[in-house]
Design a protein around this motif. Structure first.
Motif, PDB file in Angstrom:
ATOM      1  N   UNK A 150      -8.921  -6.095   4.912  1.00 20.54           N
ATOM      2  CA  UNK A 150      -8.494  -6.310   3.410  1.00 20.54           C
ATOM      3  C   UNK A 150      -8.067  -5.076   3.026  1.00 20.54           C
ATOM      4  N   UNK A 151      -8.529  -4.015   3.225  1.00 20.58           N
ATOM      5  CA  UNK A 151      -8.097  -2.542   2.681  1.00 20.58           C
ATOM      6  C   UNK A 151      -6.790  -2.416   3.362  1.00 20.58           C
ATOM      7  N   UNK A 152      -6.599  -2.561   4.698  1.00 23.25           N
ATOM      8  CA  UNK A 152      -5.550  -2.261   5.380  1.00 23.25           C
ATOM      9  C   UNK A 152      -4.339  -3.199   4.954  1.00 23.25           C
ATOM     10  N   UNK A 153      -4.443  -4.344   4.654  1.00 21.37           N
ATOM     11  CA  UNK A 153      -3.626  -5.486   4.199  1.00 21.37           C
ATOM     12  C   UNK A 153      -2.782  -5.047   2.634  1.00 21.37           C
ATOM     13  N   UNK A 154      -3.979  -4.422   1.920  1.00 27.21           N
ATOM     14  CA  UNK A 154      -3.181  -4.017   0.684  1.00 27.21           C
ATOM     15  C   UNK A 154      -2.510  -2.696   0.679  1.00 27.21           C
ATOM     16  N   UNK A 155      -2.870  -1.810   1.582  1.00 25.27           N
ATOM     17  CA  UNK A 155      -2.057  -0.743   2.032  1.00 25.27           C
ATOM     18  C   UNK A 155      -0.833  -0.888   2.520  1.00 25.27           C
ATOM     19  N   UNK A 156      -0.590  -1.913   3.375  1.00 26.50           N
ATOM     20  CA  UNK A 156       0.563  -2.210   4.044  1.00 26.50           C
ATOM     21  C   UNK A 156       1.598  -2.859   3.003  1.00 26.50           C
ATOM     22  N   UNK A 157       0.808  -3.866   2.121  1.00 28.39           N
ATOM     23  CA  UNK A 157       1.618  -4.717   1.242  1.00 28.39           C
ATOM     24  C   UNK A 157       2.373  -3.724   0.275  1.00 28.39           C
ATOM     25  N   UNK A 158       1.548  -2.786  -0.201  1.00 32.16           N
ATOM     26  CA  UNK A 158       2.054  -1.589  -1.285  1.00 32.16           C
ATOM     27  C   UNK A 158       3.116  -0.906  -0.597  1.00 32.16           C
ATOM     28  N   UNK A 159       2.959  -0.574   0.657  1.00 32.80           N
ATOM     29  CA  UNK A 159       3.770   0.570   1.094  1.00 32.80           C
ATOM     30  C   UNK A 159       4.884  -0.232   1.957  1.00 32.80           C
ATOM     31  N   UNK A 160       5.077  -1.393   2.159  1.00 32.47           N
ATOM     32  CA  UNK A 160       5.927  -2.161   2.673  1.00 32.47           C
ATOM     33  C   UNK A 160       7.292  -2.114   2.169  1.00 32.47           C
ATOM     34  N   UNK A 185      16.104  -3.315 -14.624  1.00 35.69           N
ATOM     35  CA  UNK A 185      15.382  -4.585 -14.622  1.00 35.69           C
ATOM     36  C   UNK A 185      14.804  -5.159 -13.114  1.00 35.69           C
ATOM     37  N   UNK A 186      16.088  -4.950 -12.444  1.00 37.25           N
ATOM     38  CA  UNK A 186      15.853  -5.502 -11.101  1.00 37.25           C
ATOM     39  C   UNK A 186      14.813  -4.466 -10.373  1.00 37.25           C
ATOM     40  N   UNK A 187      14.966  -3.377 -10.623  1.00 37.07           N
ATOM     41  CA  UNK A 187      13.757  -2.436  -9.976  1.00 37.07           C
ATOM     42  C   UNK A 187      12.547  -2.763 -10.544  1.00 37.07           C
ATOM     43  N   UNK A 188      12.352  -2.874 -11.788  1.00 35.51           N
ATOM     44  CA  UNK A 188      10.817  -3.149 -12.287  1.00 35.51           C
ATOM     45  C   UNK A 188      10.429  -4.400 -11.946  1.00 35.51           C
ATOM     46  N   UNK A 189      11.427  -5.346 -11.941  1.00 34.08           N
ATOM     47  CA  UNK A 189      11.038  -6.817 -11.609  1.00 34.08           C
ATOM     48  C   UNK A 189      10.678  -6.729  -9.978  1.00 34.08           C
ATOM     49  N   UNK A 190      11.257  -6.093  -9.023  1.00 32.31           N
ATOM     50  CA  UNK A 190      10.866  -5.981  -7.714  1.00 32.31           C
ATOM     51  C   UNK A 190       9.345  -5.385  -7.583  1.00 32.31           C
ATOM     52  N   UNK A 191       9.215  -4.376  -8.477  1.00 27.29           N
ATOM     53  CA  UNK A 191       7.784  -3.813  -8.230  1.00 27.29           C
ATOM     54  C   UNK A 191       6.565  -4.530  -8.832  1.00 27.29           C
ATOM     55  N   UNK A 192       6.941  -5.277 -10.104  1.00 29.33           N
ATOM     56  CA  UNK A 192       6.143  -6.477 -10.563  1.00 29.33           C
ATOM     57  C   UNK A 192       5.735  -7.540  -9.539  1.00 29.33           C
ATOM     58  N   UNK A 193       6.800  -7.755  -8.487  1.00 30.20           N
ATOM     59  CA  UNK A 193       6.441  -8.838  -7.710  1.00 30.20           C
ATOM     60  C   UNK A 193       5.726  -8.437  -6.705  1.00 30.20           C
ATOM     61  N   UNK A 194       5.869  -7.366  -6.221  1.00 31.80           N
ATOM     62  CA  UNK A 194       4.943  -6.713  -5.194  1.00 31.80           C
ATOM     63  C   UNK A 194       3.587  -6.373  -5.577  1.00 31.80           C
ATOM     64  N   UNK A 195       3.534  -6.022  -6.802  1.00 35.16           N
ATOM     65  CA  UNK A 195       2.068  -5.857  -7.342  1.00 35.16           C
ATOM     66  C   UNK A 195       1.405  -7.194  -7.545  1.00 35.16           C
ATOM     67  N   UNK A 196       1.967  -8.215  -7.863  1.00 37.84           N
ATOM     68  CA  UNK A 196       1.364  -9.663  -8.108  1.00 37.84           C
ATOM     69  C   UNK A 196       1.056 -10.129  -6.511  1.00 37.84           C
ATOM     70  N   UNK A 197       1.905  -9.931  -5.624  1.00 37.35           N
ATOM     71  CA  UNK A 197       1.663 -10.212  -4.314  1.00 37.35           C
ATOM     72  C   UNK A 197       0.450  -9.653  -3.756  1.00 37.35           C
ATOM     73  N   UNK A 198       0.386  -8.257  -4.067  1.00 36.23           N
ATOM     74  CA  UNK A 198      -0.835  -7.512  -3.594  1.00 36.23           C
ATOM     75  C   UNK A 198      -2.085  -8.061  -4.330  1.00 36.23           C
ATOM     76  N   UNK A 199      -1.878  -8.461  -5.393  1.00 40.86           N
ATOM     77  CA  UNK A 199      -3.331  -8.980  -6.299  1.00 40.86           C
ATOM     78  C   UNK A 199      -3.611 -10.272  -5.666  1.00 40.86           C
ATOM     79  N   UNK A 200      -2.689 -11.044  -5.385  1.00 43.52           N
ATOM     80  CA  UNK A 200      -2.942 -12.534  -4.922  1.00 43.52           C
ATOM     81  C   UNK A 200      -3.649 -12.105  -3.394  1.00 43.52           C
ATOM     82  N   UNK A 201      -3.138 -11.624  -2.583  1.00 47.12           N
ATOM     83  CA  UNK A 201      -3.710 -11.125  -1.408  1.00 47.12           C
ATOM     84  C   UNK A 201      -5.159 -10.472  -1.549  1.00 47.12           C
ATOM     85  N   UNK A 202      -5.286  -9.477  -2.393  1.00 46.70           N
ATOM     86  CA  UNK A 202      -6.581  -9.037  -2.645  1.00 46.70           C
ATOM     87  C   UNK A 202      -7.556 -10.224  -3.115  1.00 46.70           C
ATOM     88  N   UNK A 203      -7.137 -11.189  -3.905  1.00 48.15           N
ATOM     89  CA  UNK A 203      -7.953 -12.226  -4.400  1.00 48.15           C
ATOM     90  C   UNK A 203      -8.500 -13.204  -3.191  1.00 48.15           C
TER      91      UNK A 203
END
Length: 230
Positions: A150-160, A185-203
């Motif tokens: 779980x910890x490794x997955x979140x680290x990879x998702x954020x750093x990928x 907007x594109x840059x922040x939108x991409x960051x938001x998607x990465x955060x959402x993806x990390x949160x979904x995987x974490x849950x």
């Protein structure tokens, strides 16, 4: 204002289709994450399980994981990029190195935390060392081991996102392209998607870990071994 525009960018159906659309980038991002995790697990899990089972080399685990975690991933990626050139090889190698400490620590801690009397009872009823590991120690260590995954997955998702540093791949393209063209907007939108993806995987992984932990804490395995040993 950029935040509102970022959500508008995400909500725009035109940004989701095609080979460079959000949907395709999410798949690419998850694919890089999965492959990096798989490669790191192939190296770290057997070593961690073996050290946890035998106790040999346990003193090196802390120093090794601490040293690997201290390595700056961007610096590592830059070095690999210079050596390996443009493409996915450099970021994949950097992500594998990033994931190894958490996986190694999780595997070792999980096996090491198993009550020695349970392993002793398994050996007493005639189990081989391999059977003790696969049938007794690994099932009991699974919650801690999943915690490492779980910890490794979140680290990879954020750093990928750094995969886009040397390759046109993954959600990081939105961050780099947005920064280069000042399309915030594109840059922040991409960051938001990465955060959402990390949160979904974490849950999801937290739910898996919780379910496995509940099953492991049931007395079935311990009672079976205890009854056989008795």
């Amino acid at each position: 204002m950029n935040l509102v525009e970022a959500f508008r960018w995400i909500a725009d159906p035109g940004n989701w289709g095609g080979t460079s659309g959000i949907a395709a980038r999410i798949v690419e991002h998850l694919w890089v994450t999965f492959l990096s995790l798989l490669a790191a697990a192939a190296v770290a899990l057997p070593v961690g399980v073996l050290i946890g089972h035998t106790g040999r080399g346990a003193g090196v685990i802390g120093a090794f994981t601490g040293a690997f975690r201290a390595i700056p991933t961007l610096g590592l990626l830059t070095l690999f990029g210079l050596l390996l050139g443009i493409g996915l090889a450099a970021p994949m190698l950097a992500l594998v190195i990033l994931a190894i400490p958490s996986l190694l620590a999780g595997a070792y801690s999980g096996i090491h935390s198993v009550d020695p009397t349970i392993a002793g009872a398994a050996r007493a009823i005639g189990m081989s060392p391999a059977q003790v590991i696969t049938r007794v120690e690994l099932p009991l260590a699974l919650p801690v081991l999943i915690g490492g995954i779980r910890a490794a997955t979140l680290q990879i998702v954020a750093t990928a996102t750094l995969a886009a540093y040397t390759a046109d791949y993954g959600l990081g393209r939105y961050l780099f392209a947005g920064l280069k063209t000042r399309d915030y907007p594109q840059m922040i939108g991409g960051a938001i998607i990465v955060i959402a993806l990390a949160l979904i995987l974490e849950l999801l992984l937290a739910a898996v870990q919780r379910t496995i932990d509940q099953r492991v804490t049931r007395p079935s395995t311990r009672e079976k071994l205890g009854s056989r040993h008795g």
